[in-house]
Scaffold this motif. Sequence first.
Motif, mmCIF file in Angstrom:
data_model
loop_
_atom_site.group_PDB
_atom_site.id
_atom_site.type_symbol
_atom_site.label_atom_id
_atom_site.label_comp_id
_atom_site.label_asym_id
_atom_site.label_seq_id
_atom_site.Cartn_x
_atom_site.Cartn_y
_atom_site.Cartn_z
ATOM 1 N N PHE A 115 0.818 -1.207 0.000
ATOM 2 C CA PHE A 115 0.000 0.000 0.000
ATOM 3 C C PHE A 115 0.855 1.263 0.000
ATOM 4 O O PHE A 115 0.627 2.195 -0.785
ATOM 5 C CB PHE A 115 -0.933 0.015 1.220
ATOM 6 C CG PHE A 115 -2.036 -1.004 1.162
ATOM 7 C CD1 PHE A 115 -3.009 -0.950 0.181
ATOM 8 C CD2 PHE A 115 -2.107 -2.028 2.112
ATOM 9 C CE1 PHE A 115 -4.035 -1.879 0.130
ATOM 10 C CE2 PHE A 115 -3.127 -2.959 2.070
ATOM 11 C CZ PHE A 115 -4.093 -2.890 1.084
ATOM 12 N N GLU A 116 1.830 1.312 0.885
ATOM 13 C CA GLU A 116 2.632 2.526 1.043
ATOM 14 C C GLU A 116 3.489 2.851 -0.175
ATOM 15 O O GLU A 116 3.991 3.972 -0.310
ATOM 16 C CB GLU A 116 3.530 2.411 2.276
ATOM 17 C CG GLU A 116 2.789 2.422 3.601
ATOM 18 C CD GLU A 116 2.228 1.053 4.000
ATOM 19 O OE1 GLU A 116 1.615 0.960 5.078
ATOM 20 O OE2 GLU A 116 2.432 0.081 3.237
ATOM 21 N N GLN A 117 3.647 1.872 -1.087
ATOM 22 C CA GLN A 117 4.452 2.116 -2.283
ATOM 23 C C GLN A 117 3.610 2.524 -3.491
ATOM 24 O O GLN A 117 4.160 2.826 -4.559
ATOM 25 C CB GLN A 117 5.281 0.869 -2.612
ATOM 26 C CG GLN A 117 6.344 0.555 -1.576
ATOM 27 C CD GLN A 117 7.165 -0.685 -1.926
ATOM 28 O OE1 GLN A 117 7.225 -1.092 -3.086
ATOM 29 N NE2 GLN A 117 7.795 -1.283 -0.919
ATOM 30 N N VAL A 118 2.291 2.535 -3.352
ATOM 31 C CA VAL A 118 1.430 2.997 -4.434
ATOM 32 C C VAL A 118 1.635 4.499 -4.606
ATOM 33 O O VAL A 118 1.678 5.256 -3.622
ATOM 34 C CB VAL A 118 -0.049 2.676 -4.117
ATOM 35 C CG1 VAL A 118 -0.982 3.318 -5.148
ATOM 36 C CG2 VAL A 118 -0.257 1.161 -4.082
ATOM 37 N N ALA A 119 1.768 4.962 -5.840
ATOM 38 C CA ALA A 119 2.162 6.344 -6.121
ATOM 39 C C ALA A 119 1.255 7.374 -5.446
ATOM 40 O O ALA A 119 1.719 8.415 -5.000
ATOM 41 C CB ALA A 119 2.190 6.574 -7.634
ATOM 42 N N TYR A 120 -0.025 7.069 -5.360
ATOM 43 C CA TYR A 120 -0.980 8.048 -4.827
ATOM 44 C C TYR A 120 -1.488 7.674 -3.429
ATOM 45 O O TYR A 120 -2.534 8.156 -2.997
ATOM 46 C CB TYR A 120 -2.166 8.213 -5.783
ATOM 47 C CG TYR A 120 -2.755 6.904 -6.278
ATOM 48 C CD1 TYR A 120 -3.639 6.170 -5.490
ATOM 49 C CD2 TYR A 120 -2.437 6.414 -7.536
ATOM 50 C CE1 TYR A 120 -4.182 4.972 -5.937
ATOM 51 C CE2 TYR A 120 -2.972 5.214 -7.994
ATOM 52 C CZ TYR A 120 -3.841 4.503 -7.193
ATOM 53 O OH TYR A 120 -4.372 3.306 -7.635
ATOM 54 N N TRP A 121 -0.735 6.829 -2.720
ATOM 55 C CA TRP A 121 -1.223 6.335 -1.427
ATOM 56 C C TRP A 121 -1.464 7.464 -0.428
ATOM 57 O O TRP A 121 -2.500 7.497 0.240
ATOM 58 C CB TRP A 121 -0.254 5.316 -0.844
ATOM 59 C CG TRP A 121 -0.693 4.811 0.509
ATOM 60 C CD1 TRP A 121 -0.087 5.042 1.716
ATOM 61 C CD2 TRP A 121 -1.845 4.008 0.786
ATOM 62 N NE1 TRP A 121 -0.787 4.437 2.725
ATOM 63 C CE2 TRP A 121 -1.874 3.790 2.185
ATOM 64 C CE3 TRP A 121 -2.841 3.443 0.001
ATOM 65 C CZ2 TRP A 121 -2.863 3.044 2.818
ATOM 66 C CZ3 TRP A 121 -3.830 2.690 0.616
ATOM 67 C CH2 TRP A 121 -3.848 2.501 2.005
ATOM 68 N N ASP A 122 -0.550 8.388 -0.299
ATOM 69 C CA ASP A 122 -0.730 9.470 0.670
ATOM 70 C C ASP A 122 -1.968 10.303 0.339
ATOM 71 O O ASP A 122 -2.719 10.694 1.243
ATOM 72 C CB ASP A 122 0.507 10.366 0.701
ATOM 73 C CG ASP A 122 1.719 9.693 1.346
ATOM 74 O OD1 ASP A 122 1.518 8.674 2.034
ATOM 75 O OD2 ASP A 122 2.845 10.180 1.136
#
Length: 305
Positions: A115-122
Amino acid sequence: MPIKIPNNLPATNVLESENVFVMYDNRAYTQDIRPLKILLLNLMPTKIVTETQLLRLLGNTPLQVDIDFMYTATYEPTNTSPEHLIKFYETFNDVKSRRYDGMIITGAPVEQIPFEQVAYWDELCAIMEWSKTHVFSTLHICWGAQAGLYYHYGIPKYDLPQKMFGVFPHKRLCPKHDKLFRGFDDIFYVPHSRHTEIRRSDIEKVSQLCILSESSISGIGTVADMNNRRFFITGHSEYDPFTLKTEYDRDVAQGLPIQIPYNYYPNDDPSETPVVLWRGAANLLFSNWLNYYVYQETPFDLSKL
């Protein structure tokens, strides 16, 4: 939609025991009615296809629905023209001052990425946090469901040994208490297309969650929070008749390891026309969500959310 009946009609108790939605005269005459405001966060690469699928289901009710489309600003889509996005879509900065009756967060082809590595996670986390105060009811679909369960409750996803791919039978787990599946058959069908899963054992550790449907083959189907403000659906009830075929043909053409979709082609023969088993349940699912958990529950004045 409800049946409007006279106050104190003798049939009321029987109808309500059968989960038929009734409304008394005095409530019907004092109702305020306005269009429902729904926000669609479209994370799918083929945005126009996904728009069409979801709008087809959202439009199959007597309720008037106003739709806003949103995409993530931190990732530039490559499969949808910039002209389409500029004309029809907004970003979180554009909509964050508004309030909505409901929101849909779609799936996305990033499920095997942490999850944390997905480009738009934040950005997605910021949207889900915002939804707590600006959206009355949120429907999370496939990877969107996994992302929501992870963000809100810390529930992990797990890689599957092979893709969960096909049309799987599901059963309702609490038919007397769950309006989302009102009118469903005892067994209903849902398409799935995913490489990861969530597990019952993790959900059962969270007292704020309830499992509403499940398949003995594809696992957890639908999860809800106890306030019925968030729903997490692991399948793709919105899929068109040929969506799984398109995915299958694409993977075959690319030489990828892919099994024939389960319970989809007659006699498991890809040269045959697929059989649609999920259309009726899909229409009921979205109608029930809009009616029982959005239209009937959202305050008329959205500023009171």
